[in-house]
Structure formats: structure tokens, C-alpha cells
Design a protein around this motif. Structure first.
Motif: not given
Length: 247
Positions: A78-87, A97-104, A175-185
Motif C-alpha cells: 500500500v502506498g503512493f506512486v510518484v512520477t518525475c523526470s529521469f535522474q 515524503t516531506e509532502m506526505l508525512r504531515p498529512r498522514l 496533500t493536493v488540497a493543501d498545495v492548491r490552497a498554498g498551505r504546502c509548497p
């Protein structure tokens, strides 16, 4: 002859520079294992009173290097899949991880699950541009030693797993809601984040069991019932020429 303290300390520092990590001062490493762990206030997960914060572990867990086994064994992880640029996998792992921790969610969960809290473990993946972060129940070392296996039932593990799996969607939603509201960078390296309630081996029996487990995580008990499902995928690379392969 014995080495004096100054020479021994110089040797330790040289070893630390070579290893790029702290070297133990005790032979059994107890000085490092007893190191104080950083904590944060875990969110209640949407409580009305806003006073449901609990102390939770903030230290980054170790990588899980047995990725194939962790993903395809039983009902997988159980967890989270994250995509990013190569390397950029390491940067994206740290950022996610820093985004998810406070929202557990606050623990314990329903049925007393995750009594010792939840942990996030990055799973070492062979591909690029793809990160898997596993969310699981933090084990109770005292309880594991004193548990009587005769009183332990596999159904308890299934219920605990389903309870933990039911939380991943809420974590991503907050996490997504906090990013959109500016509560998360806004993330610099994370491109997409998807909650995962179950992973499984690529065979019919495992996929059927995975579908039932995914429904259980959504609160629907599908055991003993016929379950139908569809499989969809998206190729991140465009097909050259005719998509049918005839040209």
C-alpha cells in the motif's frame, strides 16, 4: 600497542568522510540506534475540532531494496506512486515524503490498526522517472515478541491491511488540497502522485485477489462474490507511425 584517542578520532572522521555518514562510537552501534528521532504533529484527517493532532515519526525510513518481493508477494504493498523526470528520483522521493508525512492520519486507525503509527518506506525501483513509497503499519517490537501465534488469525492481517489501504486516498487528497490552497509548497520534482491500495503479481489468480482487496479498501466486502474489472494503461511514449503497427 593501543591507538590513542586523538588518532582513533582522526581515523573515525576519515572513515565518515569516505562513507558519507556518521560512524558509531560504540562497538555495538548503540549510540546511533539510540539517536533521537524527529517528530511532527500528524493531522486528524479532517476532524471538525482541529485538535486531533498526535505526535508521529518524521525520520526517513530505510529504502526497501527487495522491490520485486515487496510488490508481488501476497497482496503487495500500500502506498503512493510518484512520477518525475529521469535522474530526479532521489529528489522526488525526498520531496514527496516531506509532502506526505504531515498529512498522514492520526493513529490508531479503525479496529486499533497502526497502534504504533504509520511509516513511509521508499521502495528501490529499477526503472527511471518512477518512485514508489510504501505506507505501512509501524511494527510493535514488544508486541511481536510477546504475541501468541495460536491467537493470531490471518483475517486480522487482512483487516489491518484494508484499514491502512483505505487511508492512502485521503492522504493524497489532503496533500493536493493543501498545495492548491498554498498551505504546502508547490513541488519542484514531483509530477504526479497516485494512491495505491494494492499491487500484485501478473497472473490471473493474483489479479483477482488484488481486485477484491482494492474493493475492501474502499469499504466494500467482495469476498465470495464474482468481481469483474477492466485494465487500462497509458504509454508515456508516443507510438511512431500507425498505432496498429501495420505501417
Amino acid at each position: 600497542a593501543t591507538m590513542d584517542e586523538d588518532a582513533l578520532e582522526a581515523l573515525r572522521r576519515e572513515a565518515e568522510m569516505e562513507m558519507r555518514r556518521k560512524a558509531p562510537r560504540e562497538l555495538d552501534g548503540t549510540d546511533l540506534s539510540a539517536k533521537r528521532r524527529k517528530t511532527f504533529d500528524a493531522q486528524d484527517g479532517g476532524g471538525d475540532d482541529g485538535d486531533g493532532a498526535t505526535e508521529a515519526d518524521e525520520s526517513l525510513e530505510r529504502y526497501e531494496y527487495a522491490a520485486p518481493d515487496a510488490i508481488v508477494r501476497g497482496l503487495g504493498c500500500v502506498g503512493f506512486v510518484v512520477t518525475c523526470s529521469f535522474q530526479r528520483e532521489k529528489s522526488a522521493t525526498r520531496e514527496a515524503t516531506e509532502m506526505l508525512r504531515p498529512r498522514l492520519p492520526a493513529t490508531p486507525l479503525a479496529f486499533g490498526a497502526a497502534a504504533k503509527g504509520l511509516r513511509l518506506n521508499p521502495v528501490k525501483m529499477p526503472g527511471r522517472g518512477f518512485v514508489l513509497i510504501r505506507m505501512s503499519e509501524r511494527p510493535d517490537p514488544d508486541g511481536a515478541k510477546g504475541r501468541d501465534d495460536s491467537d493470531h488469525h490471518p483475517s486480522d492481517d487482512d483487516r489491518t491491511r484494508a484499514t491502512v489501504a483505505a487511508e492512502v486516498l485521503g492522504v493524497v487528497t489532503r496533500t493536493v488540497a493543501d498545495v492548491r490552497a498554498g498551505r504546502c509548497p508547490a513541488p519542484r520534482f514531483v509530477e504526479k502522485m497516485t494512491p495505491v491500495t494494492v499491487t500484485c503479481a501478473f497472473d490471473g489468480e493474483a489479479v483477482d485477489a488484488g481486485a477484491v482487496a482494492a474493493l475492501a479498501a474502499s469499504g466494500f466486502d467482495a469476498k465470495g462474490r464474482d468481481v469483474s474489472f477492466a485494465v487500462s494503461y497509458h504509454n508515456r511514449f508516443k507510438t511512431q507511425g500507425d498505432p496498429t503497427g501495420k505501417a
